[in-house]
Design an enzyme around this catalytic site. Sequence first.
Site, short mmCIF file in Angstrom:
data_model
loop_
_atom_site.label_atom_id
_atom_site.label_comp_id
_atom_site.label_asym_id
_atom_site.label_seq_id
_atom_site.Cartn_x
_atom_site.Cartn_y
_atom_site.Cartn_z
N ASN A 394 41.87 38.55 39.88
CA ASN A 394 42.07 37.29 40.54
C ASN A 394 40.66 36.76 39.79
OD1 ASN A 394 41.77 34.86 41.86
ND2 ASN A 394 42.07 35.93 43.75
N ASP A 395 39.35 37.04 40.06
CA ASP A 395 38.41 36.12 39.65
C ASP A 395 38.13 36.41 38.03
OD1 ASP A 395 37.72 35.57 42.43
OD2 ASP A 395 36.61 37.30 42.73
#
Lengths: 468, 98
Positions: A394-395
Amino acid sequence: MSETTIQIAYLVASTLFILGLRNLSSPKSATLGNALAASGMFVAVLATLLAQGVVGWPTILAGVVVGSAIGAVLALRIEMTAMPQMVALLNGFGGAASALVAGAELVRAQGLDPATLAEMGGSIKASAIVLGTLIGAVTLTGSLVAFAKLQELVGGAAVTYPLQRTVNGAIAVAVVVLCVMIAIDPSRMDLYAALAAVALVFGVLLVIPIGGADMPVVISLLNSYSGIAAMATGFVLSNASLVIAGALVGASGLFLTKIMCDAMNRSLSNVLFGAFGAQADDGGAAAGGDQGTAKAYTPEDAAVIFSNASSCIIVPGYGMAVAQAQHAVAELTEVLESKGIKVSFAIHPVAGRMPGHMNVLLAEADVAYERLIEMDEINPQFPETDVALVLGANDVVNPSARADTSSPIYGMPILDVDYATNVFVIKRSMNPGFAGIQNPLFFHDNTMMIFGDAKQVVLSLVEAVKNY
Amino acid sequence: MLDDPAVALTILVLALFVGIEVISKVPPLLHTPLMSGSNAISGITIVGALIAAGTENRDLATLFGFLAIVFATINVVGGFLVTNRMLAMFKPRKKSDS
């Protein structure tokens, strides 16, 4: 054995450690490197045992048998997905051993006549004893907390409480005062016991405010500490091989710590004291509403896109490890290749919970290591890639890091998946990632979300692509 | 041998430089085995544990020595074995793939 022979044996051991690490520069020679380092350890142990003056064989034998049995069972049974926990635990044991060795030396020194003991005050040896104890004890409990977080025995989130910095600051001062007092007067075993106790508590307090996503930094740092603790015991015992080996490990851990911090564009002190995850969690979850709607697709839709594709880059993250999806991913790789699609993997330095975590999982699933490509090398390839498949990451794929100066992760180097023609994101739900930051990638026009368990989705994808 | 602190510090500083030099050449691909392998090397403290447990001395020191041997041996045996297990999994592309 004469003193010179023993010292030369230690020199051989140190040389083998260095050669061992040097052979880790390539996967082809790495197994040999590990064997060289292990034989260095064997030489060092043998030389110590053959040195004059070693008695107490039953104690030694019992310790070695118990330790070997536990170590071997751990090493052979552990799941590859649990490797971060394993390394955390081993770091902790290394720290504990060094602290105990330093403690044993101080206990033994109490048997000296008072004048000699007083003379030890202020010496390098006395300082090394307190330092070895302090760092070893912090490494032990810090690693146990990291282990508990990674094993999910406790919540992985950052633990914060009021006056946290003040409490830690006060403990740090107490630690320094105790260290100085014992180093000056080594007969104070009462203070030594206090130092050991405070250091053990300090290790816990230093790691609880650090969230799960920052674990790669913490593990690297604890790795370094275990080396520094061994180095300190080298000064305690005036033993060159401990100083050298400890320095090698200390340097290695610090080097990895720096790489991990750079990969998150954060300073070490920000990781250790920033309690980043907790702050961002408060507002992050609701922040996505105004960005449009993410589009949900099925694996069958994805198969249609794949039928026209000729290249695919898979971006694995911690979600792949949690879902144990690496074998399914390897299967998908084979199916895609059989359809003439070129597949490679983009590995972000902080993907997963420790440096290199994703590489080990994919290697376990028989993905050839040539396919595993580092961030800087693969980023220029995204614009020419038909499909980027983000799997439980995600990040590290959040475009805000590139463009949005107000984002908490602005400036973090990311994988440029959004430049690919199509982006699939496999995710459990729309919940934001560990850092609690919403990801605009999910709302891009070329992004297709496929919701579900990473392993299940990849397996359906395999079927869908096969049958298309 | 290291009774002169300057000698010990010299060795320390040189070893740090060697360490950084050698480790900067390890590719990110192998960073996990590097950690577990270097961790096993930090088990060198077993040498200190053997000396602590194996010298005629007070009971408490022997107990510390015994515990240190157990911990250090777990570190050494566990670390090298698990590193070996991991490294055995890193395989190059099969001929048929390319």
